[in-house]
Design an enzyme around this catalytic site. Structure first.
Site, PDB file in Angstrom:
ATOM      1  N   LYS A 116       6.916   2.724  21.216  1.00 25.83           N
ATOM      2  CA  LYS A 116       8.372   2.477  21.551  1.00 25.83           C
ATOM      3  C   LYS A 116       8.440   2.964  22.988  1.00 25.83           C
ATOM      4  O   LYS A 116       9.158   2.500  23.743  1.00 25.83           O
ATOM      5  CB  LYS A 116       9.167   3.076  20.621  1.00 25.83           C
ATOM      6  N   LYS A 203      -0.975  -7.640  14.643  1.00 26.35           N
ATOM      7  CA  LYS A 203      -0.566  -7.278  13.178  1.00 26.35           C
ATOM      8  C   LYS A 203       0.774  -8.100  12.919  1.00 26.35           C
ATOM      9  O   LYS A 203       1.476  -8.550  13.693  1.00 26.35           O
ATOM     10  CB  LYS A 203      -0.108  -5.776  13.439  1.00 26.35           C
ATOM     11  N   LYS A 206       7.027  -7.272  10.131  1.00 21.62           N
ATOM     12  CA  LYS A 206       8.351  -7.873   9.602  1.00 21.62           C
ATOM     13  C   LYS A 206       9.426  -7.904  10.946  1.00 21.62           C
ATOM     14  O   LYS A 206       9.917  -8.746  11.020  1.00 21.62           O
ATOM     15  CB  LYS A 206       9.137  -6.801   8.930  1.00 21.62           C
TER      16      LYS A 206
HETATM   17  P1  TYM Z   1       5.694  -0.640   6.010  1.00 24.34           P
HETATM   18  O1  TYM Z   1       6.810  -1.036   5.332  1.00 24.34           O
HETATM   19  O2  TYM Z   1       5.519  -1.112   7.656  1.00 24.34           O
HETATM   20  O3  TYM Z   1       4.725  -1.491   5.359  1.00 24.34           O
HETATM   21  C1  TYM Z   1       4.112  -1.166   4.044  1.00 24.34           C
HETATM   22  C2  TYM Z   1       2.735  -1.299   3.794  1.00 24.34           C
HETATM   23  O4  TYM Z   1       2.088  -2.514   4.372  1.00 24.34           O
HETATM   24  C3  TYM Z   1       0.924  -2.525   5.071  1.00 24.34           C
HETATM   25  N1  TYM Z   1       1.106  -3.380   6.304  1.00 24.34           N
HETATM   26  C4  TYM Z   1       0.053  -3.985   6.646  1.00 24.34           C
HETATM   27  N2  TYM Z   1      -1.309  -3.949   6.094  1.00 24.34           N
HETATM   28  C5  TYM Z   1      -2.216  -4.724   6.620  1.00 24.34           C
HETATM   29  N3  TYM Z   1      -1.696  -5.759   7.701  1.00 24.34           N
HETATM   30  C6  TYM Z   1      -0.555  -5.865   8.217  1.00 24.34           C
HETATM   31  N4  TYM Z   1      -0.306  -6.478   9.124  1.00 24.34           N
HETATM   32  C7  TYM Z   1       0.293  -4.832   7.555  1.00 24.34           C
HETATM   33  N5  TYM Z   1       1.709  -4.596   7.789  1.00 24.34           N
HETATM   34  C8  TYM Z   1       2.127  -3.628   6.987  1.00 24.34           C
HETATM   35  C9  TYM Z   1       1.473  -0.936   5.664  1.00 24.34           C
HETATM   36  O5  TYM Z   1       0.252  -0.453   6.194  1.00 24.34           O
HETATM   37  C10 TYM Z   1       1.986  -0.427   4.545  1.00 24.34           C
HETATM   38  O6  TYM Z   1       0.788   0.270   3.614  1.00 24.34           O
HETATM   39  N6  TYM Z   1       5.604   4.034   6.714  1.00 24.34           N
HETATM   40  C11 TYM Z   1       5.434   3.073   6.124  1.00 24.34           C
HETATM   41  C12 TYM Z   1       6.129   3.419   4.508  1.00 24.34           C
HETATM   42  C13 TYM Z   1       5.945   4.800   4.000  1.00 24.34           C
HETATM   43  C14 TYM Z   1       4.898   5.460   3.293  1.00 24.34           C
HETATM   44  C15 TYM Z   1       5.328   6.543   2.951  1.00 24.34           C
HETATM   45  C16 TYM Z   1       3.596   4.599   3.109  1.00 24.34           C
HETATM   46  C17 TYM Z   1       6.961   5.860   3.927  1.00 24.34           C
HETATM   47  N7  TYM Z   1       6.533   6.876   3.627  1.00 24.34           N
HETATM   48  C18 TYM Z   1       4.069   7.549   2.467  1.00 24.34           C
HETATM   49  C19 TYM Z   1       2.523   5.666   2.321  1.00 24.34           C
HETATM   50  C20 TYM Z   1       3.087   7.018   2.057  1.00 24.34           C
HETATM   51  C21 TYM Z   1       5.790   1.939   6.327  1.00 24.34           C
HETATM   52  O7  TYM Z   1       6.655   1.783   7.331  1.00 24.34           O
HETATM   53  O8  TYM Z   1       5.147   0.835   5.916  1.00 24.34           O
END
Ligand code: TYM
Length: 352
Positions: A116, A203, A206
């Site tokens: 960012k 990557k 969303k």
């Molecule tokens: P988020 O919502 O961005 O994504 C959710 C999960 O999907 C995985 N992911 C991917 N894996 C492989 N390739 C990709 N292109 C890809 N895009 C998304 C992410 O690695 C994730 O596992 N910070 C986290 C949410 C969160 C969390 C936590 C996770 C909040 N607290 C505690 C684990 C433990 C997040 O924004 O995920």
């Protein structure tokens, strides 16, 4: 069960529909771990979703849709505790307490924050929402989610690896300063997936508008896959190996995404056939796309069916969330009380 029962925790932000990066980076492991009889906590990270907020979004509705998608993918509310992050408000207290021992310099090294900053420096559109306290502190809140249930294993995609490492560091720092209080989770596997975006970005994400979604219907799937840029001549493959780990990193990202998806979804001989075509320099982009689209739509069909069949009764959804919040609250409160005690402020008289 002979294997030691582990505590598993992971979350996904309710910022839209689940995409293939989410599924193969995280949800697939959620399902496998759930079937192994571990204690699984899977939540919808609605607090974290607020770090990108610019206007009121109906997060409650998006949370419900995410919940229905979780269940449509096979998450089983009997085997796993599925809850909403904000239904566990003591996470916010732990976040505050852990924030007191977390250096700003440490947080500034977070990749999400640094990305960012780079965009800000380059004067890119920040959607009216530049650098918030919440964004800088994102890894502390994530550490709180993990540490509050004493998780050993955190199944996430490769993009979240650093956040889990930061949670490990925060827990270690806490324990060395205040005594053994927090459980240190394991590091994320080196094999964790990072699925490229359909637009060629490193990557699928969303906010990048480059996703293939689990609820996409066949026409949308075909349109998205046909739209993937494959016009440049990719040149010789540069390896004799057929293994996806050797082949895919050598491909341009958009083609890499197609091959990766094919390997994940189609029988191995279909994937190998397309590696062969590439190596022989044949023209194959058209068939690669239609073949992949068929496999994607086949994969999506039962998920879409279960999603649509799931009831939408407001009251039973609320009851579901309430019941699951009740299941995770005792362990969470116990951790927060232990942390308060270890830091010297003592138990909450309000809760006692
Ligand atoms: P988020 O919502 O961005 O994504 C959710 C999960 O999907 C995985 N992911 C991917 N894996 C492989 N390739 C990709 N292109 C890809 N895009 C998304 C992410 O690695 C994730 O596992 N910070 C986290 C949410 C969160 C969390 C936590 C996770 C909040 N607290 C505690 C684990 C433990 C997040 O924004 O995920």
């Amino acid at each position: 069960m002979s294997q030691k029962q582990e505590i598993i925790l992971s979350g996904i932000r309710p910022t839209g529909r689940l995409h293939y990066g989410n599924y193969f980076g995280a949800v697939k492991a959620f399902l496998e771990l759930q079937e192994k009889g571990h204690r699984c906590y899977y939540f919808i990270a609605d607090y974290h979703a607020l770090t990108t907020i610019t206007e009121r979004v109906d997060f409650y509705r998006q949370t419900i849709d995410m919940l229905r998608t979780y269940v449509a993918c096979g998450l089983d509310p009997v085997k796993s505790v599925i809850y909403r992050q904000s239904d566990l408000p003591c996470t916010a207290e732990l976040n505050l307490l852990l924030g007191m021992i977390t250096n700003i310099g440490f947080l500034e090294r977070g990749t999400t924050y640094k990305d960012k900053m780079t965009k800000l420096a380059a004067n890119e559109n920040m959607e009216g929402n530049p650098l918030s306290f919440g964004l800088l502190g994102y890894p502390v809140l994530m550490a709180s989610d993990i540490l509050i249930v004493r998780a050993n294993t955190v199944p996430v995609g490769d993009d979240q690896r650093q956040h889990v490492e930061m949670a490990m560091d925060i827990a270690q720092k806490f324990n060395s300063r205040f005594g053994e209080t927090l459980t240190i989770p394991k590091a994320v596997s080196r094999n964790a997936l990072r699925l490229p975006g359909l637009d060629g970005a490193a990557k699928m994400g969303k906010s990048d508008n480059n996703t293939l979604d689990l609820l996409d219907d066949p026409a949308t799937v075909l349109k998205k896959i046909k739209g993937v840029q494959t016009t440049t001549d990719p040149g010789p493959l540069g390896t004799d190996s057929d293994e996806p780990e050797d082949v895919i990193p050598l491909l341009p990202h958009s083609l890499g995404a197609l091959y990766r998806l094919l390997h994940l979804l189609a029988p191995k001989d279909v994937y190998l056939d397309f590696v062969g075509k590439y190596r022989r320099g044949e023209k194959f982009y058209g068939t690669l796309k239609t073949t992949l689209a068929e496999h994607v739509s086949k994969f999506n069909a039962p998920i879409i069916e279960r999603f649509n069949a799931a009831g939408n009764d407001e009251e039973s959804v609320k009851e579901f969330l309430r019941e699951n919040a009740k299941k995770v609250t005792p362990v969470a409160l116990e951790t927060v009380e232990a942390v308060r005690q270890a830091m010297g402020i003592g138990h909450s008289l309000y809760r006692a």
